[in-house]
Design a protein around this motif. Structure first.
Motif, PDB file in Angstrom:
ATOM      1  N   LYS A 133      16.709  11.145 -24.707  1.00  0.00           N
ATOM      2  CA  LYS A 133      16.954  12.378 -23.955  1.00  0.00           C
ATOM      3  C   LYS A 133      15.735  12.856 -23.174  1.00  0.00           C
ATOM      4  O   LYS A 133      15.831  13.827 -22.423  1.00  0.00           O
ATOM      5  CB  LYS A 133      17.381  13.502 -24.917  1.00  0.00           C
ATOM      6  CG  LYS A 133      18.700  13.257 -25.621  1.00  0.00           C
ATOM      7  CD  LYS A 133      19.033  14.431 -26.517  1.00  0.00           C
ATOM      8  CE  LYS A 133      20.398  14.292 -27.160  1.00  0.00           C
ATOM      9  NZ  LYS A 133      20.716  15.465 -28.009  1.00  0.00           N
ATOM     10  N   MET A 134      14.610  12.202 -23.347  1.00  0.00           N
ATOM     11  CA  MET A 134      13.363  12.676 -22.752  1.00  0.00           C
ATOM     12  C   MET A 134      13.175  12.087 -21.358  1.00  0.00           C
ATOM     13  O   MET A 134      13.172  10.867 -21.198  1.00  0.00           O
ATOM     14  CB  MET A 134      12.173  12.317 -23.648  1.00  0.00           C
ATOM     15  CG  MET A 134      12.208  13.015 -24.994  1.00  0.00           C
ATOM     16  SD  MET A 134      10.832  12.562 -26.074  1.00  0.00           S
ATOM     17  CE  MET A 134      11.061  13.740 -27.415  1.00  0.00           C
ATOM     18  N   PRO A 135      13.021  12.926 -20.338  1.00  0.00           N
ATOM     19  CA  PRO A 135      12.836  12.420 -18.963  1.00  0.00           C
ATOM     20  C   PRO A 135      11.597  11.552 -18.849  1.00  0.00           C
ATOM     21  O   PRO A 135      10.546  11.862 -19.409  1.00  0.00           O
ATOM     22  CB  PRO A 135      12.695  13.705 -18.133  1.00  0.00           C
ATOM     23  CG  PRO A 135      13.294  14.786 -18.969  1.00  0.00           C
ATOM     24  CD  PRO A 135      13.045  14.394 -20.388  1.00  0.00           C
ATOM     25  N   GLY A 136      11.733  10.455 -18.120  1.00  0.00           N
ATOM     26  CA  GLY A 136      10.623   9.534 -17.930  1.00  0.00           C
ATOM     27  C   GLY A 136      10.554   8.431 -18.957  1.00  0.00           C
ATOM     28  O   GLY A 136       9.909   7.403 -18.738  1.00  0.00           O
ATOM     29  N   ILE A 137      11.228   8.616 -20.117  1.00  0.00           N
ATOM     30  CA  ILE A 137      11.235   7.628 -21.195  1.00  0.00           C
ATOM     31  C   ILE A 137      12.614   6.982 -21.250  1.00  0.00           C
ATOM     32  O   ILE A 137      13.630   7.672 -21.264  1.00  0.00           O
ATOM     33  CB  ILE A 137      10.897   8.271 -22.554  1.00  0.00           C
ATOM     34  CG1 ILE A 137       9.490   8.876 -22.517  1.00  0.00           C
ATOM     35  CG2 ILE A 137      10.997   7.252 -23.672  1.00  0.00           C
ATOM     36  CD1 ILE A 137       9.130   9.649 -23.769  1.00  0.00           C
ATOM     37  N   GLU A 138      12.640   5.655 -21.282  1.00  0.00           N
ATOM     38  CA  GLU A 138      13.896   4.924 -21.374  1.00  0.00           C
ATOM     39  C   GLU A 138      13.861   4.021 -22.604  1.00  0.00           C
ATOM     40  O   GLU A 138      12.862   3.348 -22.863  1.00  0.00           O
ATOM     41  CB  GLU A 138      14.133   4.069 -20.125  1.00  0.00           C
ATOM     42  CG  GLU A 138      14.371   4.874 -18.854  1.00  0.00           C
ATOM     43  CD  GLU A 138      15.653   5.689 -18.892  1.00  0.00           C
ATOM     44  OE1 GLU A 138      16.622   5.223 -19.546  1.00  0.00           O
ATOM     45  OE2 GLU A 138      15.689   6.772 -18.287  1.00  0.00           O
ATOM     46  N   VAL A 139      14.958   4.019 -23.359  1.00  0.00           N
ATOM     47  CA  VAL A 139      15.105   3.153 -24.524  1.00  0.00           C
ATOM     48  C   VAL A 139      16.263   2.202 -24.241  1.00  0.00           C
ATOM     49  O   VAL A 139      17.405   2.640 -24.087  1.00  0.00           O
ATOM     50  CB  VAL A 139      15.368   3.955 -25.808  1.00  0.00           C
ATOM     51  CG1 VAL A 139      15.451   3.019 -27.008  1.00  0.00           C
ATOM     52  CG2 VAL A 139      14.277   4.994 -26.028  1.00  0.00           C
ATOM     53  N   ALA A 140      15.977   0.900 -24.133  1.00  0.00           N
ATOM     54  CA  ALA A 140      17.004  -0.096 -23.854  1.00  0.00           C
ATOM     55  C   ALA A 140      17.860  -0.318 -25.091  1.00  0.00           C
ATOM     56  O   ALA A 140      17.522   0.108 -26.204  1.00  0.00           O
ATOM     57  CB  ALA A 140      16.367  -1.407 -23.398  1.00  0.00           C
ATOM     58  N   GLU A 141      18.988  -1.012 -24.901  1.00  0.00           N
ATOM     59  CA  GLU A 141      19.881  -1.253 -26.032  1.00  0.00           C
ATOM     60  C   GLU A 141      19.209  -2.098 -27.099  1.00  0.00           C
ATOM     61  O   GLU A 141      19.464  -1.929 -28.293  1.00  0.00           O
ATOM     62  CB  GLU A 141      21.160  -1.948 -25.560  1.00  0.00           C
ATOM     63  CG  GLU A 141      22.190  -2.112 -26.659  1.00  0.00           C
ATOM     64  CD  GLU A 141      23.475  -2.750 -26.180  1.00  0.00           C
ATOM     65  OE1 GLU A 141      24.302  -3.118 -27.030  1.00  0.00           O
ATOM     66  OE2 GLU A 141      23.653  -2.889 -24.954  1.00  0.00           O
ATOM     67  N   ASN A 142      18.288  -2.988 -26.705  1.00  0.00           N
ATOM     68  CA  ASN A 142      17.594  -3.809 -27.704  1.00  0.00           C
ATOM     69  C   ASN A 142      16.459  -3.064 -28.387  1.00  0.00           C
ATOM     70  O   ASN A 142      15.794  -3.614 -29.269  1.00  0.00           O
ATOM     71  CB  ASN A 142      17.065  -5.092 -27.068  1.00  0.00           C
ATOM     72  CG  ASN A 142      15.985  -4.841 -26.021  1.00  0.00           C
ATOM     73  OD1 ASN A 142      15.592  -3.701 -25.750  1.00  0.00           O
ATOM     74  ND2 ASN A 142      15.490  -5.908 -25.412  1.00  0.00           N
ATOM     75  N   GLY A 143      16.202  -1.801 -27.985  1.00  0.00           N
ATOM     76  CA  GLY A 143      15.183  -0.980 -28.637  1.00  0.00           C
ATOM     77  C   GLY A 143      13.857  -0.906 -27.918  1.00  0.00           C
ATOM     78  O   GLY A 143      12.989  -0.101 -28.302  1.00  0.00           O
ATOM     79  N   SER A 144      13.634  -1.700 -26.873  1.00  0.00           N
ATOM     80  CA  SER A 144      12.359  -1.653 -26.145  1.00  0.00           C
ATOM     81  C   SER A 144      12.240  -0.345 -25.374  1.00  0.00           C
ATOM     82  O   SER A 144      13.228   0.204 -24.873  1.00  0.00           O
ATOM     83  CB  SER A 144      12.246  -2.840 -25.189  1.00  0.00           C
ATOM     84  OG  SER A 144      13.263  -2.782 -24.202  1.00  0.00           O
ATOM     85  N   ILE A 145      11.013   0.161 -25.263  1.00  0.00           N
ATOM     86  CA  ILE A 145      10.752   1.462 -24.642  1.00  0.00           C
ATOM     87  C   ILE A 145       9.925   1.260 -23.377  1.00  0.00           C
ATOM     88  O   ILE A 145       8.943   0.518 -23.365  1.00  0.00           O
ATOM     89  CB  ILE A 145       9.996   2.397 -25.618  1.00  0.00           C
ATOM     90  CG1 ILE A 145      10.839   2.649 -26.870  1.00  0.00           C
ATOM     91  CG2 ILE A 145       9.655   3.718 -24.954  1.00  0.00           C
ATOM     92  CD1 ILE A 145      10.124   3.449 -27.936  1.00  0.00           C
TER      93      ILE A 145
END
Length: 880
Positions: free
Chosen positions: A145-157
């Motif tokens: 939910k944090m803008p600028g941060i993305e979490v892929a389905e495999n868990g990588s950030i």
């Protein structure tokens, strides 16, 4: 002068005689004691201007002096917790005492709401409590939910579309890249702040010496989660078929000590092993150049939980301790055993010359079993003056087995065993001496794999001359590999300029043995022949020097590298008794630039040129059956490649407005001296090579926008991407040029309905097309779209109701499979320390995922079998 002094004395006396003085005392009305610290304000009658002001002393006394022509004055007494009073008196010197009474004062409620994101230099602080909702249990759910941060389905950030280079908990790297253990298990309520460390240099001795534009994440825990043992467990059971899902999690974070352990086991489609993946890149390791494999279904483009038929057990043990001044010892152990089943139907179309098409239809079933172990022991010291890091690692899978069947025009059985182990040691040291910085890096590793593949019935009878009937083919492959990579460098820092000179020496020693044999009726093996065997010793040595020049200030960073590499490859092919030596000298310059327009805008650009010569993966000369329908034999010289890479990016980050925008574009041109292709004999494939230079070109563009809000919508993410790739291939002995083009766009929204619910919704669209040059065939573009949404309601304080929906569309699929629908529902209820979760997955009982896409010179259609409808009850409880 005497007259002037006399005049001043007379004036002073006159002023003193005209000045009014008021003195007095302020006392407690009930106790009669003097009250200090009260305000006494004096004004002329009918005037707002203050004539005099005083504060009562320790005994409650006060004194006021003033000059005013007014005939009367107004005196006001005020202070905290007393009744305010005002009095009017004649304008003359007087003694005025007052009795003061206490009064209760009611203040209006005032709420101070801190910003969701705060910036302090190169650190962004995300307030976790302002992003988390009632439906968020782990910190990984809040990160999304944090803008600028993305979490892929495999868990990588990723942060601002770039992978993070470190993941810290309380400023310590406990997990060494396996941060899925933390994001999927640490409770969101235990984390106070998520910090993004921009331009993070993890080695303190290289801070302000070596620049990096990568970010890192740091979890700051709440005081209630520090210096205490935390332990939770989960038990789960369900049906369709008999299901189980169990977990145990424990952690301790104290001064000089961190510990975290997990166990997860299930057969419900949760991928327990995904948490054990190491997301740090750039490290050295052992990589075997050749591998075998069974033909098995490719993973579909849908949530892994919908199709994974598994039975796994995963264990993770992680410990970090301070053992001496500045030294830490970190131990990480991971173990995973799993059984995975896959089943699908596929239709592979190969576009052949002359407007003809080869169609390969297969019904695939596979079963994989593996026992994976990964262990490391690391000693680290990280100070401003020196850095020391030594890591000993061991990875192995001693019981890996794969079985599968393929049904096309006949039934084909496959069986593979591939036990292996790898052991390695990585040493890094950095030392500062005034303006000089010395670095040493050394990696040494050894690995061995025994790879065997059996295929029934016999598919290549013309290769063998053994007497009797054939029932199959047996391929054995053994590889032993030793790698050593070593370098030493010296950096000279002079103000904003720095020079770095690196010397390196690398060695790779490979021994490869293989035999392709017929399998006879009595289950015996046929004779080995030279053309179907390999006994290869492949030694490669690299020596080089890499000068690097940098300019770095607060706004700009420029870097120029000029690596000069000498490669020596020695090949001893013992079966045909061939020995050959190859020597190459490569110059591979690289330039990068980063410019900060201000705190919000940043520009970046990169350009590089590289050259490489392939190794044993294209150097063996005997046949190797890499899969049941892919037979490979290498002839002639090795492939040599040269690659040009260009990229640029624009980034905008405004934490206060919670707006993050990034745009990246890249262009790649690669040249190779050999042209590879495939020759089809029915469904079997032979690889062919021609000594023809060729080139490929790839261009891509990507835009990402993340915006945070304070209203119903909390986060809005937008993305767009375009890519174009032009290649040349050998297709049935003819040279074919083809172009793959695609573009995609997507959006995702996270929001909440006050305190009674939240939601998220995402949609994406993709268009891809394949163009065959010098071919009259017109291939229609393939359009695909997916959307997913979740609604969560909180009718009671301890009750959460969840509804999920997914939809997929593919224009190349005909019939009812063109559009697919999935739905899930769940209820979570908490009673004190017990949490009950009832999940109902795949409500519509969608049995297959159908998709189609272009693949090289051809297209691919697949129908993958999914998990059936299942109901699962999980109970989570606190142990400590």
């Amino acid at each position: 002068m005497r007259y002037l002094i006399l005049l001043l004395i007379v004036c002073k006396v006159c002023l003193a005689n005209g000045q009014t003085k008021i003195t007095g005392n302020l006392k407690n009305k009930e106790e009669g004691k003097g009250i200090p610290g009260l305000n006494i304000i004096l004004k002329a009658k009918g005037n707002t201007a203050i004539l005099s002001y005083a504060v009562s002393d320790d005994k409650g006394g006060y004194q006021l002096s003033f000059n005013s022509p007014a005939d009367s004055i107004e005196l006001t007494i005020s202070g905290m917790s007393i009744q305010k009073q005002s009095h009017r008196y004649p304008n003359k010197t007087a003694l005025l005492n007052f009795d003061v009474a206490y009064a209760r004062i009611t203040l209006k409620e005032l709420k101070v709401k801190p910003p969701k994101i705060r910036r302090l230099n190169d650190t962004l602080n995300y307030a976790v409590d302002q992003f988390s909702g009632k439906n968020d249990r782990t910190i990984g759910e809040v990160l999304r939910k944090m803008p600028g941060i993305e979490v892929a389905e495999n868990g990588s950030i990723t942060y601002n579309n770039k992978p993070i280079n470190k993941f810290y908990i309380e400023n310590q790297d406990l997990l060494e890249g396996r941060y899925g253990v933390a994001t999927n298990n640490i409770a969101a309520k235990d984390v106070e702040t998520v910090q993004v460390l921009e331009n993070h240099q993890p080695i303190k001795a290289l801070k302000n010496k070596e620049f990096t534009d990568e970010g890192a994440l740091n979890l700051k825990l709440k005081d209630t989660a520090k210096d205490v043992w935390v332990a939770n467990a989960q038990l789960g059971a369900g049906a369709a078929p008999l299901l189980w899902n169990n977990e145990i999690f424990g952690m301790f974070f104290g001064k000089g000590k961190q510990w975290m352990a997990t166990y997860k086991g299930n057969n419900t489609g949760d991928d327990s092993g995904s948490e054990l993946r190491n997301f740090y890149g750039g490290g050295q390791s052992i990589s075997f150049p050749v591998s075998l494999g069974i033909q098995s279904p490719a993973d579909p483009a849908v949530s892994r939980r919908r199709y994974l038929l598994n039975r796994d057990n995963a264990l993770s043990l992680n410990n970090l301790r301070n053992i001496a001044k500045d030294y830490k010892l970190t131990t990480n152990i991971s173990y995973l055993n799993d059984k995975q089943e896959k089943s699908s139907y596929s239709r592979d179309e190969k576009y052949l010359p002359g407007d003809s098409t080869l169609v390969i239809e297969e019904r695939l079933n596979s079963l994989s079993r593996f026992h994976y172990l990964d262990a490391s022991l690391k000693l680290n010291a990280n100070t401003d003056k020196y850095y020391f890091d030594n890591s000993l690692s061991f990875t192995a899978d001693l019981q890996r087995k794969e079985n599968g069947s393929v049904a096309n025009n006949q039934l084909i059985d496959q069986a593979r065993t591939a036990p292996y182990f790898k052991i390695g040691n990585q040493l890094s040291m950095v030392k500062n001496y005034r303006k000089l910085t010395f670095k040493i890096n050394s990696y040494n590793g050894f690995g061995r794999i025994n790879d065997d593949l059996q295929v029934k019935p016999m598919l290549y009878p013309l290769l063998f001359s053994d007497p009797g009937a054939y029932i199959g083919t047996y391929q054995s492959l053994t590889q032993q590999l030793y790698n050593s990579q070593n370098n030493i460098s010296m950096r000279i820092k002079n103000g904003k300029f720095s020079q770095n000179y690196l010397l390196y020496a690398n060695a790779s020693l490979l021994h490869l043995n293989s035999d392709l044999q017929s399998k006879l009726e009595n289950n015996g093996l046929g004779k080995t022949t030279d053309s179907l065997s390999n006994d290869l010793q492949w030694n490669r040595y690299d020596l080089g020097v890499s000068p690097e020049y940098n300019y770095d200030d607060k706004k700009m960073n420029l870097s120029l590298r000029l690596p000069f590499n000498y490669t020596h490859q020695y090949r001893s092919d013992r079966i045909p008794d061939l020995r050959a030596t190859q020597e190459r000298v490569f110059l591979m310059p690289a330039f990068s630039a980063l410019y900060k327009l201000n705190l919000l805008w940043q520009l970046s650009a990169n350009a590089s040129y590289s050259q490489a010569i392939d190794g044993a993966e294209n150097g063996y000369t005997g046949y190797i059956m890499q899969s049941y329908r892919y037979l490979v034999q290498n002839k002639g010289q090795l492939p040599e490649r040269s690659t040009q890479n260009y990229s640029m990016g624009i980034r905008y980050s405004h934490p206060i407005k919670m707006l993050f925008v990034s745009f990246y574009s890249s262009y790649n041109r690669s040249k190779m001296n050999l042209l590879y292709g495939q020759e089809f004999q029915g469904f079997l494939t032979l690889r062919r090579t021609l000594d023809i230079p060729n080139a490929s070109n790839t261009a891509s563009f990507r835009l990402n926008v993340d915006k945070g809000f304070d209203g119903i919508i909390e986060k809005l993410s937008l993305s767009g991407e375009y890519s174009s790739s032009e290649n040349t291939r050998l297709n049935q002995s003819e040279i074919v040029s083809f172009l793959n083009r695609s573009y995609s766009t997507g959006a995702r929204i996270n929001g909440k309905f006050s305190e009674w619910g939240d939601f998220n919704y995402g949609i994406s669209y993709r268009n891809s097309e394949n163009i065959l040059k010098n071919d009259d065939r017109k291939l229609s573009p393939i359009h695909s779209a997916t959307q997913s949404g979740r609604l969560s309601f909180f009718p009671l304080k301890d009750l959460v109701i969840r509804l999920n929906y997914e939809n997929g569309y593919n224009s190349a699929v005909s019939g009812s499979g063109r559009a697919m629908n999935f739905a899930d529902a769940g209820i979570r209820y908490t009673i004190k320390k017990l949490e009950f979760n009832l999940d109902y997955h795949n409500i519509f009982n969608t049995k297959r995922y159908i998709a189609a896409a272009y693949s090289g010179i051809g297209s691919y259609y697949t129908s993958y079998e999914l998990r059936p409808t299942q109901v699962l009850l999980k109970v989570r409880f606190k142990i400590k």
